[in-house]
Design an enzyme around this catalytic site. Structure first.
Site, PDB file in Angstrom:
ATOM      1  N   ASP A  10       0.844  -1.209   0.000  1.00  0.00           N
ATOM      2  CA  ASP A  10       0.000   0.000   0.000  1.00  0.00           C
ATOM      3  C   ASP A  10       0.877   1.256   0.000  1.00  0.00           C
ATOM      4  OD1 ASP A  10       0.924  -0.474   2.608  1.00  0.00           O
ATOM      5  OD2 ASP A  10      -0.856   0.420   3.543  1.00  0.00           O
ATOM      6  N   ASP A  15       6.775   1.140   1.855  1.00  0.00           N
ATOM      7  CA  ASP A  15       6.481   0.173   0.783  1.00  0.00           C
ATOM      8  C   ASP A  15       7.313   0.470  -0.463  1.00  0.00           C
ATOM      9  OD1 ASP A  15       3.518  -1.057   1.697  1.00  0.00           O
ATOM     10  OD2 ASP A  15       3.837   1.018   2.276  1.00  0.00           O
ATOM     11  N   ASN A  39      -2.239   2.878   3.514  1.00  0.00           N
ATOM     12  CA  ASN A  39      -1.628   4.190   3.718  1.00  0.00           C
ATOM     13  C   ASN A  39      -2.380   5.277   2.969  1.00  0.00           C
ATOM     14  OD1 ASN A  39       0.473   3.334   5.414  1.00  0.00           O
ATOM     15  ND2 ASN A  39       1.682   2.650   3.664  1.00  0.00           N
ATOM     16  N   THR A 134       2.797  -6.119   2.815  1.00  0.00           N
ATOM     17  CA  THR A 134       3.323  -5.039   3.658  1.00  0.00           C
ATOM     18  C   THR A 134       2.255  -3.991   3.958  1.00  0.00           C
ATOM     19  OG1 THR A 134       4.146  -3.793   1.738  1.00  0.00           O
ATOM     20  CG2 THR A 134       5.660  -5.365   2.775  1.00  0.00           C
ATOM     21  N   PHE A 175      -1.034  -0.535  12.676  1.00  0.00           N
ATOM     22  CA  PHE A 175      -1.917  -0.025  11.625  1.00  0.00           C
ATOM     23  C   PHE A 175      -2.391  -1.103  10.659  1.00  0.00           C
ATOM     24  CE2 PHE A 175      -2.426   1.672   7.311  1.00  0.00           C
ATOM     25  CZ  PHE A 175      -3.433   2.603   7.514  1.00  0.00           C
ATOM     26  N   ASN A 176      -1.471  -1.879  10.077  1.00  0.00           N
ATOM     27  CA  ASN A 176      -1.869  -2.840   9.044  1.00  0.00           C
ATOM     28  C   ASN A 176      -2.886  -3.846   9.567  1.00  0.00           C
ATOM     29  OD1 ASN A 176      -0.211  -1.732   7.090  1.00  0.00           O
ATOM     30  ND2 ASN A 176       1.448  -3.189   7.400  1.00  0.00           N
ATOM     31  N   HIS A 249       9.705   0.361   7.965  1.00  0.00           N
ATOM     32  CA  HIS A 249       9.145  -0.933   8.337  1.00  0.00           C
ATOM     33  C   HIS A 249       9.221  -1.984   7.221  1.00  0.00           C
ATOM     34  CE1 HIS A 249       7.213   1.223  11.706  1.00  0.00           C
ATOM     35  NE2 HIS A 249       6.860   2.124  10.807  1.00  0.00           N
ATOM     36  N   ASP A 250       8.592  -1.690   6.091  1.00  0.00           N
ATOM     37  CA  ASP A 250       8.217  -2.730   5.129  1.00  0.00           C
ATOM     38  C   ASP A 250       9.381  -3.462   4.457  1.00  0.00           C
ATOM     39  OD1 ASP A 250       5.592  -2.186   5.721  1.00  0.00           O
ATOM     40  OD2 ASP A 250       5.295  -0.831   4.027  1.00  0.00           O
TER      41      ASP A 250
END
Length: 326
Positions: A10, A15, A39, A134, A175-176, A249-250
Site C-alpha cells: 500500500d 512500501d 496508507n 506489507t 496499523f496494518n 518498516h516494510d
C-alpha cells in the site's frame, strides 16, 4: 535460485523501498505487485506503485489494484488511511512532475484485479511462491477464502504487521492489522508458514541522518527521490510520534528473504484480537508459551540494522533511476 515473490503493498514511503529492494536484488524474483487500500486509497497506492517502478526503471512487473477496504467494511472509529504519516498522495515529499511530466507513469496498471493476478501468478509459476504483504491483509485473506486449494502454491507468507509489544495506531494495535483484523486472523490461521515482522523489529531500522547522507552521496535521480521521500517521512514521524528518525518498516520483509541472518526469529503462537473494546487489532504474541497454544508463526526479534541499510543503499545504487522527463 532467486525466491519468487509477489509483493502485496500500500505505497506508502516504506512500501516504496520494499519495491526497490525486491526489484534490485538478484536473490529475489519479483513476479508481481498487488495493491490494497491502507496508507492511502487503493487508487492512490496503485498509482504510487507505478510511480516507484517508473522512477526506478522497473519494467515487466505487473501491477494490479486490489481491495478498497476491509473484508467486512469499516469499523466504527477506525481511521483506515495513514494520511498523517504518508500525506495526501501517500508518497508526499517529492515533486513527481519532473519524473512524469504532465502525464501519468508509463508503467501501466494491469487490467486484472489483484485477486486475478495473484491466482494467475501462483498457478502459472513452476514453483511455490512467497507472498510478501506489507499493508492490510485483505487481498491475501480474500485469496485464501476464495481459493483454499492454492495454499499448496504458497511457499510462505512473510508480512509486515502487528507487534510483539505495543501498537502504533492504538496502544495495542499496529496499523496494518487494525485496518482489517478479520483478514489478519485468516492469514495467521491459514496453515501456510507465516513470518511476522512487527513494530518491535521494524523500529530497529531507522533512517538516521547518516543513512540519508549515504543515499544522497549516490547522486542519482533515484537517490534524490529517496532522500526526498525519507525527509518527508522523517518530518511526519517526528511530528506524530516524536521519533528522531523514521523506521522503514516494510523492506525488512524483503531483506529477510535476501539474508535471513539479518533478523533473529522465534516461533510463537499469534492470535489477532477481534472484539476487544480497547485492543481490537492487537496481535497477541505468546513468546513465553503461557497459553499452551501451538506456535503458528515466526516472529522477527533482533535486527542487524547496519546490514539492512547496506542492502537498501546498494539497491538504490544498482537501480540508479530513470532519467527525468523534460
Amino acid at each position: 535460485m532467486p525466491v519468487p515473490v509477489i509483493l502485496d503493498c500500500d505505497p506508502g514511503h516504506d512500501d516504496a523501498f520494499a519495491i526497490l529492494l525486491a526489484a534490485a536484488h538478484p536473490s529475489v524474483d519479483l513476479l508481481a505487485i498487488t495493491t490494497v487500500a491502507g496508507n492511502q486509497s487503493v487508487e492512490k497506492t496503485t498509482l504510487n506503485a507505478r510511480r516507484v517502478c517508473e522512477a526506478a526503471g522497473i519494467r515487466g512487473v505487473p501491477i494490479a489494484a486490489g481491495a478498497a477496504g476491509p473484508l467486512h467494511g469499516r469499523s466504527e472509529g477506525v481511521q483506515l488511511l495513514a494520511e498523517n504519516i504518508h500525506g495526501g498522495s501517500g508518497l508526499d515529499g517529492p515533486d513527481w512532475r519532473p519524473t512524469f511530466g504532465a502525464g501519468e507513469p508509463a508503467v501501466p496498471q494491469d487490467p486484472r484485479d489483484a485477486l486475478a493476478l495473484l491466482v494467475d501468478t501462483l498457478t502459472g509459476h513452476p514453483a511455490p511462491v512467497t507472498l510478501v504483504p506489507t499493508g492490510p491483509l485483505t487481498n491475501i485473506a480474500t485469496l485464501l477464502l476464495a481459493y483454499p486449494r492454492l495454499t499448496a502454491r504458497i511457499e510462505r507468507i512473510v508480512l509486515m504487521g502487528g507487534s510483539a509489544e505495543r501498537g502504533n495506531t492504538t496502544p495495542a494495535a499496529e496499523f496494518n492489522i487494525l485496518c482489517d483484523p478479520e483478514a489478519a486472523d485468516i492469514v495467521f490461521g491459514c496453515g501456510v508458514p507465516v513470518t511476522m515482522f512487527g513494530l518491535n523489529a521494524t523500529h530497529q531500522v531507522r533512517a538516521t541522518p547518516e543513512v540519508v547522507a549515504r543515499l544522497a552521496a549516490l547522486g542519482t535521480p533515484l537517490s534524490r527521490l529517496c532522500v526526498e521521500l525519507l525527509t518527508y517521512f522523517a518530518s511526519t514521524y517526528r511530528e506524530v510520534y516524536g521519533f528522531d528518525a523514521p523506521p522503514l518498516h516494510d523492506p525488512l520483509t524483503v531483506a529477510h528473504l535476501i539474508d535471513p541472518s539479518l533478523v533473529s526469529l522465534v516461533r510463537a503462537a499469534v492470535r489477532v484480537e477481534l472484539t476487544g473494546t480497547w485492543t481490537r487489532g492487537a496481535t497477541v504474541v505468546d513468546l513465553d508459551g503461557v497459553t499452551g497454544l501451538a506456535p503458528n508463526a515466526e516472529i522477527g526479534m533482533e535486527v542487524d540494522a547496519g546490514g539492512f541499510w547496506d542492502l537498501i543503499v546498494e539497491a538504490v545504487r544498482v537501480l540508479g533511476g530513470a532519467p527525468e522527463r523534460p
